[in-house]
Design a protein around this motif. Structure first.
Motif, PDB file in Angstrom:
ATOM      1  N   UNK A  32      -5.217  -7.189  -5.822  1.00 12.91           N
ATOM      2  CA  UNK A  32      -4.563  -8.179  -4.969  1.00 12.91           C
ATOM      3  C   UNK A  32      -5.522  -8.614  -3.869  1.00 12.91           C
ATOM      4  N   UNK A  33      -5.252  -9.790  -3.310  1.00 18.50           N
ATOM      5  CA  UNK A  33      -6.118 -10.351  -2.274  1.00 18.50           C
ATOM      6  C   UNK A  33      -5.192 -10.952  -1.204  1.00 18.50           C
ATOM      7  N   UNK A  34      -5.211 -10.366  -0.034  1.00 18.26           N
ATOM      8  CA  UNK A  34      -4.368 -10.849   1.062  1.00 18.26           C
ATOM      9  C   UNK A  34      -5.283 -11.373   2.173  1.00 18.26           C
ATOM     10  N   UNK A  35      -5.382 -12.701   2.280  1.00 13.36           N
ATOM     11  CA  UNK A  35      -6.301 -13.294   3.263  1.00 13.36           C
ATOM     12  C   UNK A  35      -5.775 -13.144   4.682  1.00 13.36           C
ATOM     13  N   UNK A  36      -4.472 -12.930   4.830  1.00 12.87           N
ATOM     14  CA  UNK A  36      -3.913 -12.713   6.171  1.00 12.87           C
ATOM     15  C   UNK A  36      -4.313 -11.340   6.696  1.00 12.87           C
ATOM     16  N   UNK A  37      -4.175 -10.345   5.850  1.00 10.01           N
ATOM     17  CA  UNK A  37      -4.560  -8.979   6.226  1.00 10.01           C
ATOM     18  C   UNK A  37      -6.055  -8.735   6.087  1.00 10.01           C
ATOM     19  N   UNK A  38      -6.776  -9.690   5.468  1.00 12.75           N
ATOM     20  CA  UNK A  38      -8.207  -9.509   5.177  1.00 12.75           C
ATOM     21  C   UNK A  38      -8.407  -8.230   4.368  1.00 12.75           C
ATOM     22  N   UNK A  39      -7.673  -8.181   3.243  1.00 13.40           N
ATOM     23  CA  UNK A  39      -7.652  -6.943   2.483  1.00 13.40           C
ATOM     24  C   UNK A  39      -7.470  -7.212   0.996  1.00 13.40           C
ATOM     25  N   UNK A  40      -8.086  -6.341   0.192  1.00 10.94           N
ATOM     26  CA  UNK A  40      -7.860  -6.329  -1.243  1.00 10.94           C
ATOM     27  C   UNK A  40      -7.444  -4.913  -1.635  1.00 10.94           C
ATOM     28  N   UNK A  41      -6.436  -4.828  -2.508  1.00  2.00           N
ATOM     29  CA  UNK A  41      -6.024  -3.543  -3.046  1.00  2.00           C
ATOM     30  C   UNK A  41      -6.356  -3.502  -4.535  1.00  2.00           C
ATOM     31  N   UNK A  42      -6.832  -2.340  -4.973  1.00  2.00           N
ATOM     32  CA  UNK A  42      -7.211  -2.132  -6.370  1.00  2.00           C
ATOM     33  C   UNK A  42      -6.354  -0.997  -6.892  1.00  2.00           C
ATOM     34  N   UNK A  43      -5.587  -1.270  -7.952  1.00  2.36           N
ATOM     35  CA  UNK A  43      -4.676  -0.283  -8.502  1.00  2.36           C
ATOM     36  C   UNK A  43      -5.098   0.081  -9.929  1.00  2.36           C
ATOM     37  N   UNK A  44      -5.034   1.362 -10.231  1.00  4.53           N
ATOM     38  CA  UNK A  44      -5.170   1.833 -11.606  1.00  4.53           C
ATOM     39  C   UNK A  44      -3.866   2.539 -11.943  1.00  4.53           C
TER      40      UNK A  44
END
Lengths: 111, 111
Positions: free
Chosen positions: B65-77
């Motif tokens: 996922x890419x959240x430009x508001x939070x300036x964050x990416x989450x990577x899930x396995x």
């Protein structure tokens, strides 16, 4: 299949020696990169090249130079190796704004 | 200067659970983020790319996922396996202008 090769997997050199690290890609990519990777510091960009005979400094170019005489080959040169250049060196290539394909790495030890 | 942080140096999870890795960026707005897997002594291997206008990207058991508001990416396995144990790197550039890698998160999936 995409392939980036590096001339050596392991290399041991003495302080003051001139060191050449070679990288070859067979994908006709314009862009090529040299990184070094150290524990706790991650991957750091040394130099990159957008085309033949072109080069740009990355974040840590001091003590290094590069050569790109042919599109498929990008060489990293340590003019006078020092112990603080002991590291894993990784070459990568890519087409413009796309994923980077990495070589297997060269683990260089400078004694 | 541009910076990418991965908030866990190491993460241990049980086999079958979902692993979630975090990547935060500061001082710039990347056009896209990439995730790579790196096994010991080897070069990173590209897994997924997500662009700034995409919220989510999937590939088999992987989700980014890419959240430009939070300036964050989450990577899930999801349904993690011991074979997923590796170091995972977050990386970005801004249409070739910046090349930044995070320090990586070493994932261990315990049987």
């Amino acid at each position: 299949d995409v392939k980036v090769t590096q001339s050596s997997r392991y290399l041991v050199k003495r302080t003051g020696e001139k060191v050449f690290l070679e990288c070859v890609q067979d994908m006709d990519h314009e862009n090529m990169f040299w990184y070094r990777q150290d524990p706790g510091l991650g991957l750091r960009l040394i130099y990159f090249s957008y085309d033949v005979k072109m080069k740009e400094k990355g974040d840590i170019p001091e003590g290094y130079s590069v050569s790109r005489e042919k599109k498929e080959r990008f060489s990293l040169i340590l003019e006078s190796a020092s112990t603080n250049q002991t590291s894993m060196y990784l070459c990568a290539s890519r087409v413009s704004t796309d994923t980077q394909y990495f070589g297997p790495g060269t683990r260089l030890t400078v004694l | 200067s541009q910076k990418i942080e991965q908030n866990s140096e190491a993460l241990n999870i049980q086999e079958g659970k979902t692993a979630t890795l975090t990547c935060n960026y500061t001082n710039y707005s990347p056009a896209y983020l990439q995730w790579y897997r790196q096994d010991p002594g080897r070069g990173p291997v590209f897994l997924l790319l997500i662009r700034e206008n995409e919220k989510e990207k999937r590939k088999e058991r992987l989700k980014v996922t890419f959240d430009t508001t939070l300036k964050q990416s989450l990577f899930h396995i999801t349904a993690s396996q011991p074979a997923d144990s590796a170091t995972y790197l977050c990386a970005s550039d801004n249409y070739g202008q910046n090349f930044v890698f995070g320090p990586g998160t070493r994932l261990s999936v315990l049987p």
